[in-house]
Enzyme design. Structure first.
Site, short mmCIF file in Angstrom:
data_model
loop_
_atom_site.label_atom_id
_atom_site.label_comp_id
_atom_site.label_asym_id
_atom_site.label_seq_id
_atom_site.Cartn_x
_atom_site.Cartn_y
_atom_site.Cartn_z
N CYS A 170 0.82 -1.21 0.00
CA CYS A 170 0.00 0.00 0.00
C CYS A 170 0.85 1.26 0.00
CB CYS A 170 -0.93 0.00 1.20
SG CYS A 170 -0.09 -0.10 2.80
N HIS B 202 -1.99 1.66 7.16
CA HIS B 202 -2.31 1.58 5.74
C HIS B 202 -1.97 2.90 5.05
CE1 HIS B 202 -4.17 0.04 2.17
NE2 HIS B 202 -5.24 0.80 2.23
N ASN C 168 -8.02 4.49 -2.59
CA ASN C 168 -7.43 3.29 -2.02
C ASN C 168 -6.80 2.45 -3.13
OD1 ASN C 168 -6.72 1.52 0.01
ND2 ASN C 168 -8.77 0.68 0.30
#
Length: 373
Positions: free
Chosen positions: A164, A307, A334
């Site tokens: 990520c 994240h 995302n």
């Protein structure tokens, strides 16, 4: 007021558990039934059949297969537990919609291990990190979205790889490159996964390490030292690490000129977003495993980030929890594909309380134009 509402929701959660026979019809999202309002803590035969039906729909929609019957039965048990968890999340995050996602057959521990990859433990900024200057905030717009300006590439998918951090860093650099050149180019996350092993020398276990995690500022430092990034099409994403670095300097298309850390003040975050492009940020993703849409504004959320995501905009009036006045929110890109959330995006409320830790680790990057040789 928030504390009163919070305790009301806790009471509602307990009451819902005691009213196990109450069943409310599910919601439909993109043609897929959201069963969160049909699930209760104690199962009877009808509820078990509903869970089996929704598990069948889940497997079909997300093309899930399991190697053995034992694994299938285990995943069904996890799925039922996540339905109950989604129902609890709905009560504690009423301005969002929670339910079945592609992660509904994973335990929270599996979800964190496979899809979160921010190396946050013991994080502190290096002493030589540049701090973004304070910007004026009196003329900030009430709404802003870099997607409308053409500065954001389509939603990508990191797969079962804790990369990520690379998608967050690349997204910020894609936006910065657009501001510098007026050209939107999809850059290579796999280059960072394979080639970036940048470390903060002041911290143990702080090195970027592919699918095992990393930090966005380390990635910017790598890009500075390497000279830049290749296009995604020249260095495509595989979602695997421990492979040889295939970086080709002759194919650099975007380079970092500098990067800096933004103040945790939300007006400063908004001002830097508007002036400098999409921002690399970190967030706690505990509510994202069951998130389907709406503005997430949970009454309890850890500020410990796990994240990396991309902040692309903000809105002025996206939700009204418990009949309160509508509140502003952030728009976050995302890296779990377009089938997750709102076509790959997450909305979270703005405010002075550093919701889910999103104000703590915010970075802006500037790019220079580099033409391929």
């Amino acid at each position: 007021m928030d504390r009163v509402v919070f305790f009301f929701l806790i009471a509602a959660t307990l009451l819902a558990g005691s009213l196990g026979s109450t069943v409310i019809s599910g919601e439909v999202t993109d043609g897929f039934v959201n069963p969160i309002r049909q699930v209760v803590p104690e199962e009877n035969d009808e509820q078990l059949l509903n869970a089996e039906h929704h598990f069948t729909l889940f497997k079909s929609k997300y093309e899930k297969t399991y190697a053995t019957q034992v694994e299938h039965d285990h995943r069904f048990r996890v799925f039922k537990a996540n339905l109950r968890r989604a129902r609890r999340n709905q009560l504690l995050d009423p301005s969002a919609v929670h339910g079945v996602t592609q992660f509904s057959d994973l335990t929270p521990k599996e979800f964190r291990r496979k899809f979160l990859g921010l190396k946050r433990r013991g994080f502190r900024l290096p002493t030589d990190t540049q701090t973004a200057p304070i910007l004026p905030t009196s003329d900030l717009p009430t709404e802003f979205d870099w997607r409308e300006q053409g500065a954001v590439t389509p939603v990508k998918n990191q797969g079962m790889c804790g990369s990520c951090w690379s998608f967050s860093a690349i997204g910020a650099l894609e936006g910065a490159h657009f501001l510098a050149t007026k050209e939107l180019v999809s850059l290579s996350e796999q280059q960072l996964v394979d080639c970036d092993h940048e470390c903060d020398p002041a911290q143990a276990n702080s090195c970027d390490s592919g699918c095992s995690g990393g930090l966005m500022n380390n990635a910017f430092e790598y890009a500075l030292k390497a000279g830049g990034l290749m296009k995604e099409e020249d260095y495509p994403y595989t979602g695997r690490d421990h492979t040889a670095c295939k970086f080709d300097k002759s194919k650099i298309v975007a380079s970092v000129s500098n990067f800096s850390v933004v103040s945790s003040d939300e007006d400063q975050i908004a001002a830097n977003l508007v002036q400098h492009g999409p921002l690399a940020i970190a967030i706690n993703a505990m509510w994202m495993q069951t998130y389907i849409g709406g503005v997430s504004c949970p009454y309890v959320c850890s500020k410990s980030q796990d994240h990396g995501v991309l902040l692309v905009g903000f809105g002025s009036s996206g939700y009204a929890p418990i009949r309160l006045k509508e509140k502003p929110y952030w728009i976050i890109k995302n890296s779990w594909g377009a089938m997750w959330g709102e076509h790959g995006y997450y909305k979270i409320c703005r405010g002075p309380h550093n919701m889910c830790g999103m104000d703590t680790m915010v970075s802006t990057v500037a790019a220079v134009h580099t033409s391929p040789k």
